[in-house]
Scaffold this motif. Structure first.
Motif, PDB file in Angstrom:
ATOM      1  N   MET A 139      33.893  86.840  15.110  1.00  0.00           N
ATOM      2  CA  MET A 139      33.682  86.561  13.682  1.00  0.00           C
ATOM      3  C   MET A 139      33.456  87.831  12.884  1.00  0.00           C
ATOM      4  O   MET A 139      33.644  87.846  11.673  1.00  0.00           O
ATOM      5  CB  MET A 139      32.507  85.595  13.489  1.00  0.00           C
ATOM      6  N   ASP A 140      33.060  88.894  13.563  1.00  0.00           N
ATOM      7  CA  ASP A 140      32.807  90.162  12.883  1.00  0.00           C
ATOM      8  C   ASP A 140      34.051  91.046  12.872  1.00  0.00           C
ATOM      9  O   ASP A 140      33.986  92.196  12.465  1.00  0.00           O
ATOM     10  CB  ASP A 140      31.662  90.897  13.594  1.00  0.00           C
ATOM     11  N   ARG A 141      35.177  90.461  13.335  1.00  0.00           N
ATOM     12  CA  ARG A 141      36.429  91.217  13.399  1.00  0.00           C
ATOM     13  C   ARG A 141      37.512  90.522  12.579  1.00  0.00           C
ATOM     14  O   ARG A 141      37.244  89.619  11.804  1.00  0.00           O
ATOM     15  CB  ARG A 141      36.860  91.381  14.855  1.00  0.00           C
ATOM     16  N   LYS A 142      38.758  90.934  12.827  1.00  0.00           N
ATOM     17  CA  LYS A 142      39.875  90.412  12.053  1.00  0.00           C
ATOM     18  C   LYS A 142      40.416  89.120  12.664  1.00  0.00           C
ATOM     19  O   LYS A 142      40.015  88.707  13.741  1.00  0.00           O
ATOM     20  CB  LYS A 142      40.986  91.468  11.974  1.00  0.00           C
ATOM     21  N   ASN A 143      41.377  88.509  11.964  1.00  0.00           N
ATOM     22  CA  ASN A 143      41.941  87.254  12.424  1.00  0.00           C
ATOM     23  C   ASN A 143      42.584  87.367  13.801  1.00  0.00           C
ATOM     24  O   ASN A 143      42.608  86.406  14.567  1.00  0.00           O
ATOM     25  CB  ASN A 143      42.985  86.743  11.415  1.00  0.00           C
ATOM     26  N   LYS A 144      43.109  88.562  14.107  1.00  0.00           N
ATOM     27  CA  LYS A 144      43.745  88.743  15.415  1.00  0.00           C
ATOM     28  C   LYS A 144      42.740  88.474  16.536  1.00  0.00           C
ATOM     29  O   LYS A 144      43.035  87.753  17.490  1.00  0.00           O
ATOM     30  CB  LYS A 144      44.295  90.160  15.552  1.00  0.00           C
ATOM     31  N   GLU A 145      41.537  89.043  16.420  1.00  0.00           N
ATOM     32  CA  GLU A 145      40.520  88.847  17.449  1.00  0.00           C
ATOM     33  C   GLU A 145      39.990  87.411  17.441  1.00  0.00           C
ATOM     34  O   GLU A 145      39.637  86.875  18.494  1.00  0.00           O
ATOM     35  CB  GLU A 145      39.360  89.836  17.249  1.00  0.00           C
ATOM     36  N   LYS A 146      39.925  86.805  16.261  1.00  0.00           N
ATOM     37  CA  LYS A 146      39.479  85.406  16.208  1.00  0.00           C
ATOM     38  C   LYS A 146      40.462  84.512  16.955  1.00  0.00           C
ATOM     39  O   LYS A 146      40.066  83.605  17.700  1.00  0.00           O
ATOM     40  CB  LYS A 146      39.342  84.961  14.746  1.00  0.00           C
ATOM     41  N   GLU A 147      41.757  84.766  16.742  1.00  0.00           N
ATOM     42  CA  GLU A 147      42.777  84.010  17.462  1.00  0.00           C
ATOM     43  C   GLU A 147      42.665  84.248  18.966  1.00  0.00           C
ATOM     44  O   GLU A 147      42.751  83.329  19.777  1.00  0.00           O
ATOM     45  CB  GLU A 147      44.167  84.422  16.961  1.00  0.00           C
ATOM     46  N   MET A 148      42.444  85.511  19.354  1.00  0.00           N
ATOM     47  CA  MET A 148      42.314  85.845  20.770  1.00  0.00           C
ATOM     48  C   MET A 148      41.105  85.141  21.393  1.00  0.00           C
ATOM     49  O   MET A 148      41.147  84.698  22.549  1.00  0.00           O
ATOM     50  CB  MET A 148      42.186  87.356  20.944  1.00  0.00           C
ATOM     51  N   ALA A 149      40.019  85.031  20.643  1.00  0.00           N
ATOM     52  CA  ALA A 149      38.820  84.351  21.146  1.00  0.00           C
ATOM     53  C   ALA A 149      39.112  82.868  21.396  1.00  0.00           C
ATOM     54  O   ALA A 149      38.706  82.309  22.424  1.00  0.00           O
ATOM     55  CB  ALA A 149      37.675  84.504  20.149  1.00  0.00           C
ATOM     56  N   SER A 150      39.833  82.229  20.466  1.00  0.00           N
ATOM     57  CA  SER A 150      40.189  80.819  20.646  1.00  0.00           C
ATOM     58  C   SER A 150      41.105  80.639  21.852  1.00  0.00           C
ATOM     59  O   SER A 150      40.951  79.695  22.631  1.00  0.00           O
ATOM     60  CB  SER A 150      40.867  80.278  19.381  1.00  0.00           C
ATOM     61  N   VAL A 151      42.065  81.552  22.019  1.00  0.00           N
ATOM     62  CA  VAL A 151      42.980  81.493  23.162  1.00  0.00           C
ATOM     63  C   VAL A 151      42.200  81.655  24.463  1.00  0.00           C
ATOM     64  O   VAL A 151      42.445  80.958  25.450  1.00  0.00           O
ATOM     65  CB  VAL A 151      44.065  82.585  23.041  1.00  0.00           C
TER      66      VAL A 151
END
Length: 595
Positions: free
Chosen positions: A351-363
């Motif tokens: 949550m403290d990063r960009k959408n790319k990392e948020k997507e990676m976290a969900s994956v």
């Protein structure tokens, strides 16, 4: 209405001057006329359009921050609609108004505060010769349809707001470090004043108190600085209270790094209270004993450190298998508590990063196959600390709502878990309750699965990401290869390697359509293999059958007996336990009769 307009303009002018989102949100509430909030939206954007990129970015950030919490979705929608309607007038004063307004709309859609259907609905009601139509066209073709549109839209105005929080935190850290060395209180106060972030002074309080607790030799010096800042009115009482309350909320975690942290903080509170610059009665209670923990503090502390390293490495390498191995090694006992801590840490860092990392976290959550209860407990821990997280992340409600919705769509947790997660917050006005409501609204929206799937931009572990069309094309090709004589094990492997369990309903849909069109039982056997092995769940099966049922009329144009065939498929699937029978209890009458 006239009184509201005057006050709204003052609030907007003050916001552009002080860049204080929290204070502005409170000012909007104090206007006390929520039915006119659409005017605030319209005025904010129209005033920003005639200013620099900094103000445009500030306006976009404010709308995203107050969405749903302060300004209701219908009022925000209406505000944008009014702007499009008066595009002809805007062009008179702002020559490039069409492009600027189009970018505001694209940004709102990207920030998920304005539904994409807005464009279609506006096009239907606008006269063909008005500038509003040009705005809609520009939004669609000039921004939302171009490659890498997310990055282009987000960075068009510099995205200075997204960087400022980290910059301010670094500046606070630097000035406190320098003060520890120099001991010059006046210089430190001057530096605090120059930061011009009165709404963020609680962070100064928090960091200064941590330094005082960690380093006994500078404790007195640090408290003298805070007392001087308080007595001179540099840091107001509200920010002082908030800073101390943040420390109290995190005291259990602080105790892992600072021995006797609870006793040290209690002594600081008593000292500051006796000096008269801290209102002890306004602080949260600091219990004498820490909360009971299921694991030893040393084990938890060690795991948190290692988990953070694993997550940071994952964001660099994108290697989910390595995460699985490391997690298995560090949590060899498969502790449910450690699993929940990992989930909390993963999402918190993302949550403290960009959408790319948020997507990676969900994956990653979808790939690890952690027990659903552990994932749910991780979300509960996150929601419980939402008030504290919100101080650094103003859009915590939207972010956590999306993560929760995505976890349900990915079948990481079941929809029933949402009720368990939300029970502690029912009937309250807390952020936890708002997060649950946000999640439910996302899941109820039309085509929610596809929208939630792409809520972070569809990037994650696949680089630039697959679009929905890409996935549909891959599914069609693998089914075609299997239909032409390919092996069932190979087809099964291809479906599994797609890595998109939340999209298996498309496999079911395409296989059923081919089965009806060509009466090819091989495709039915493939579905049977996928279901029996657990690859395709009842939920995805039911959704796939429902998709076919919705398109039966079109299918019947090419296959006259399509409805009869499909009815047979439904009853056969229900008999095999593939479907939720209640979802097909109201089949069209002609389906049942023909069956």
């Amino acid at each position: 209405m006239e009184e509201y307009r005057k006050k709204a303009i003052v609030v907007i002018e003050e916001y552009f001057a002080n860049d204080d989102v929290i204070s502005t949100a409170n000012e909007i509430r104090m206007l006390g006329m929520p039915n006119y909030d659409y005017y605030f939206v319209k005025k904010l954007i129209s005033m920003a359009m005639d200013r620099h990129d900094k103000e445009k970015e500030m306006a976009a950030v404010l709308l995203s921050s107050v969405y749903a919490d302060v300004i209701s979705p219908p009022q925000l929608y209406k505000g944008f609609s009014k702007l499009v309607e008066c595009a002809n007038d805007l062009v008179v004063d702002i020559p490039n108004a069409v492009d600027i307004l189009a970018l505001f709309i694209a940004r709102a859609i990207l920030d998920d505060i304005l539904p994409p259907i807005f464009l279609k609905k506006q096009r239907e009601i606008l006269p063909n010769d008005c500038k509003g139509v040009d705005v809609i066209t520009r939004t669609e073709k000039g921004y939302l349809s171009v490659p890498y549109h997310s990055e282009i839209i987000e960075n068009k105005w510099g995205a200075s707001k997204n960087k400022s929080v980290d910059d301010v935190k670094q500046n606070i850290s630097n000035l406190l470090t320098e003060y520890v060395v120099s001991g010059d209180k006046k210089e430190a106060c001057t530096r605090i004043k120059e930061l011009n972030v009165a709404f963020f002074h609680h962070e100064i309080m928090k960091r200064a108190l941590i330094i005082a607790m960690e380093r006994k030799k500078v404790k007195g010096r640090m408290l003298e600085l805070l007392r001087m800042a308080a007595e001179e009115g540099l840091i107001n009482s509200s920010q002082i209270t908030k800073g101390f309350n943040r420390m109290i909320d995190n005291i259990d975690d602080l105790s892992l790094d600072i021995p006797n942290a609870r006793q040290i903080l209690q002594s600081i509170i008593s000292k500051c209270g006796s000096e008269g610059w801290v209102s002890v009665s306004s602080l949260k209670s600091l219990s004498a004993e820490p909360k009971v923990k299921l694991l030893e503090d040393s084990v938890t502390k060690s795991f948190k450190t290692k988990a953070e390293a694993i997550i940071q490495e994952y964001f660099l390498s994108r290697d989910t298998i390595e995460v699985y191995r490391c997690l298995e090694s560090e949590n060899c006992t498969s502790s449910h508590e450690l699993n929940a801590i990992f989930v909390k840490r993963l999402i918190n860092i993302a949550m403290d990063r960009k959408n790319k990392e948020k997507e990676m976290a969900s994956v990653l959550l979808s790939s690890l196959c952690l027990p659903a209860e552990d994932v749910a407990n991780g979300f509960i821990m996150l929601i419980e600390s939402a008030d504290d997280i919100a101080l650094d992340n103003p859009i915590i409600i939207e972010d956590l709502g999306k993560f929760l919705a995505r976890a349900i769509v990915d079948e990481v947790i079941a929809p029933s878990h949402l009720e368990d997660i939300g029970n502690p917050f029912m009937g309250t006005k807390s952020k936890g309750h708002k997060i649950i409501q946000m999640t439910k609204s996302l899941l109820k929206a039309r085509l929610s699965g596809e929208r939630i799937l792409r809520c972070w931009g569809g990037e994650g572990s696949r680089g630039n990401g697959w679009t929905v069309d890409d996935v549909k094309d891959k599914i069609a090709k693998l089914l075609e290869e299997y239909e032409c004589g390919g092996g069932i094990k190979e087809a099964y492997r291809c479906i599994k390697e797609l890595g998109m369990p939340f999209f298996h309903h498309e496999v079911v849909k395409k296989a059923l359509v081919k089965n009806v069109e060509k009466r090819n039982d091989r495709l039915w056997k493939l579905l049977e293999e996928c279901f029996n092995s657990g690859l395709i769940t009842v939920n995805q099966m039911t959704k796939g059958f429902a998709r076919v049922q919705e398109s039966l009329d079109d299918l019947a144009l090419d296959v006259p007996d399509a409805k009869q065939q499909f009815s047979c498929c439904i009853h056969k699937a229900i008999h095999l336990g593939w479907l939720d029978p209640s979802a097909f209890s109201n089949n069209p009458k002609d389906l049942l009769e023909n069956n």
